[in-house]
Design an enzyme around this catalytic site. Structure first.
Site, PDB file in Angstrom:
ATOM      1  N   LYS A 230     -20.381 -51.335 -11.133  1.00 10.46           N
ATOM      2  CA  LYS A 230     -20.394 -49.920 -11.503  1.00 10.46           C
ATOM      3  C   LYS A 230     -19.369 -49.635 -12.602  1.00 10.46           C
ATOM      4  O   LYS A 230     -19.653 -48.930 -13.565  1.00 10.46           O
ATOM      5  CB  LYS A 230     -20.111 -49.067 -10.264  1.00 10.46           C
ATOM      6  CG  LYS A 230     -21.169 -49.193  -9.176  1.00 10.46           C
ATOM      7  CD  LYS A 230     -20.815 -48.429  -7.943  1.00 10.46           C
ATOM      8  CE  LYS A 230     -19.688 -49.059  -7.161  1.00 10.46           C
ATOM      9  NZ  LYS A 230     -20.035 -50.373  -6.611  1.00 10.46           N
TER      10      LYS A 230
ATOM     11  N   CYS B  99     -24.679 -30.175  -2.381  1.00  5.72           N
ATOM     12  CA  CYS B  99     -25.155 -31.197  -1.437  1.00  5.72           C
ATOM     13  C   CYS B  99     -23.968 -31.985  -0.893  1.00  5.72           C
ATOM     14  O   CYS B  99     -23.801 -33.182  -1.154  1.00  5.72           O
ATOM     15  CB  CYS B  99     -26.155 -32.118  -2.139  1.00  5.72           C
ATOM     16  SG  CYS B  99     -27.159 -33.112  -1.016  1.00  5.72           S
TER      17      CYS B  99
ATOM     18  N   CYS C  26     -27.607 -26.047   2.108  1.00  5.05           N
ATOM     19  CA  CYS C  26     -29.053 -26.046   1.859  1.00  5.05           C
ATOM     20  C   CYS C  26     -29.590 -24.642   1.583  1.00  5.05           C
ATOM     21  O   CYS C  26     -30.550 -24.482   0.823  1.00  5.05           O
ATOM     22  CB  CYS C  26     -29.794 -26.665   3.040  1.00  5.05           C
ATOM     23  SG  CYS C  26     -29.406 -28.416   3.314  1.00  5.05           S
TER      24      CYS C  26
ATOM     25  N   CYS D 130     -29.456 -23.947  -2.024  1.00  5.54           N
ATOM     26  CA  CYS D 130     -30.032 -24.986  -2.874  1.00  5.54           C
ATOM     27  C   CYS D 130     -31.458 -24.637  -3.286  1.00  5.54           C
ATOM     28  O   CYS D 130     -32.293 -24.285  -2.445  1.00  5.54           O
ATOM     29  CB  CYS D 130     -30.014 -26.339  -2.145  1.00  5.54           C
ATOM     30  SG  CYS D 130     -30.680 -27.704  -3.122  1.00  5.54           S
TER      31      CYS D 130
ATOM     32  N   CYS E  73     -36.759 -30.746  -0.444  1.00  8.27           N
ATOM     33  CA  CYS E  73     -35.865 -31.814   0.008  1.00  8.27           C
ATOM     34  C   CYS E  73     -36.253 -32.290   1.405  1.00  8.27           C
ATOM     35  O   CYS E  73     -36.214 -31.508   2.371  1.00  8.27           O
ATOM     36  CB  CYS E  73     -34.432 -31.332   0.017  1.00  8.27           C
ATOM     37  SG  CYS E  73     -33.231 -32.562   0.613  1.00  8.27           S
TER      38      CYS E  73
END
Length: 319
Positions: free
Chosen positions: A220, A297, A304, A307, A313
């Protein structure tokens, strides 16, 4: 592909037109002279085995001809097989558009404290690249705010390969504390800095393979270093794709089911995303997901209700 209607067939099958003729002669005596007569089925091999003389002017069997006609969507491609469409998550484009909308304010911690904000823009190019690499090494298992603070303290003393090698381990540990695993990072930073001085003239390598040979540098970090320090997108990496950030990308990708199956590590998630995500989105997706994970999130008690993806989702449907 053949169109069943083009061959006068229903959708249950396709008729293929073939031509094949096999000719042979069988000697038959009639009135003292030989007369050619067509072979009956199964006689060709039997007579051939008994005869000591080859059959004259035996005609070569014609090759099998199969005619295919392209469908409307395949005109001009003949018998070429079309590549099966690759897998992609359901509703991902709408989900991404919603995340863009929610992140339009650019007011998440990562937007001000990512690694692209940690190096000295006025420093020489090789020093900037070295500072990018060090910020990535410090960011592993560390919040952006803590990484940014450590980088500020290091830069205040002049952050170069030479200055780090001249700093004793105790002082270096004090400067980077409280980043995660700071004792191990002191060792890795010193070892990596020595290698950079000896092999690369104080600069950092310009390939993922070489970066991965440095102590404390994982996949990464290597992809991020290529993107930020060298401006090369070698994988899903960008200025905000750090080890601590990977947790957000990993978590959100699984919640949205952006992977074919549940992934167990950030690196596994990165590989899974690269299999289907269009390459032109690689440099954007992490910043969006990281800030989205920091603000909406969340790891625990995700928001939620606020969102835009609540109805799309899979994870939200199970809460």
């Amino acid at each position: 592909m053949c169109s069943p209607q083009d061959f006068g067939m229903n959708s249950g099958g396709v008729r293929m037109v073939t031509r094949s003729r096999i000719s042979g002669l069988r000697a038959r005596t009639r009135g003292g002279r030989e007369e050619a007569a067509p072979l009956r089925k199964g006689e060709a091999s039997a007579e051939g085995e008994k005869s000591h003389h080859p059959v004259k002017r035996q005609r070569k069997a014609q090759s099998l001809n199969v005619a295919y006609e392209a469908s409307d969507g395949e005109k001009g491609e003949g018998t070429k097989q079309l590549k099966a469409p690759s897998w992609e998550p359901q509703n991902w484009r709408q989900q991404l558009a919603n995340i863009r909308t929610m992140r339009s304010g650019k007011d998440a911690p990562v937007d001000q404290l990512g690694v692209e904000h940690c190096y000295d823009p006025s420093a020489p190019p090789e020093v900037r690249r070295y500072q990018v690499l060090l910020s990535l090494m410090l960011s592993s298992q560390t919040k952006d705010q803590v990484t940014a603070g450590a980088m500020q303290r290091l830069r205040a003393r002049g952050l170069t390969v030479d200055s780090i090698l001249q700093t004793d381990d105790s002082t270096l540990g004090t400067l980077i504390y409280p980043v995660g695993f700071w004792r191990s990072k002191v060792k890795y930073i010193k070892q990596t800095s020595a290698i950079l001085q000896q092999r690369y003239g104080g600069d950092i390598p310009a390939s993922v393979a070489e970066l991965l040979t440095l102590p404390g540098v994982g996949p990464k970090m290597a992809h991020l270093a290529m993107a930020v320090a060298w401006g090369t997108v070698s994988g899903i990496a960008c200025p905000v794709f750090q080890a601590a950030v990977d947790t957000h990308v990993h978590r959100i990708s699984n919640r949205l089911k952006w992977t074919k199956k549940v992934t167990k590590s950030p690196e596994e998630t990165r590989i899974a995303l690269e299999e289907w995500l269009p390459r032109d989105l690689w440099s954007e997706i992490n910043g969006l997901l990281v800030g989205f994970g920091q603000q909406t999130c969340l790891p625990v008690r995700p928001r939620c209700q606020a969102c835009l993806n609540q109805a799309l989702c899979p994870a939200a449907q199970g809460l």
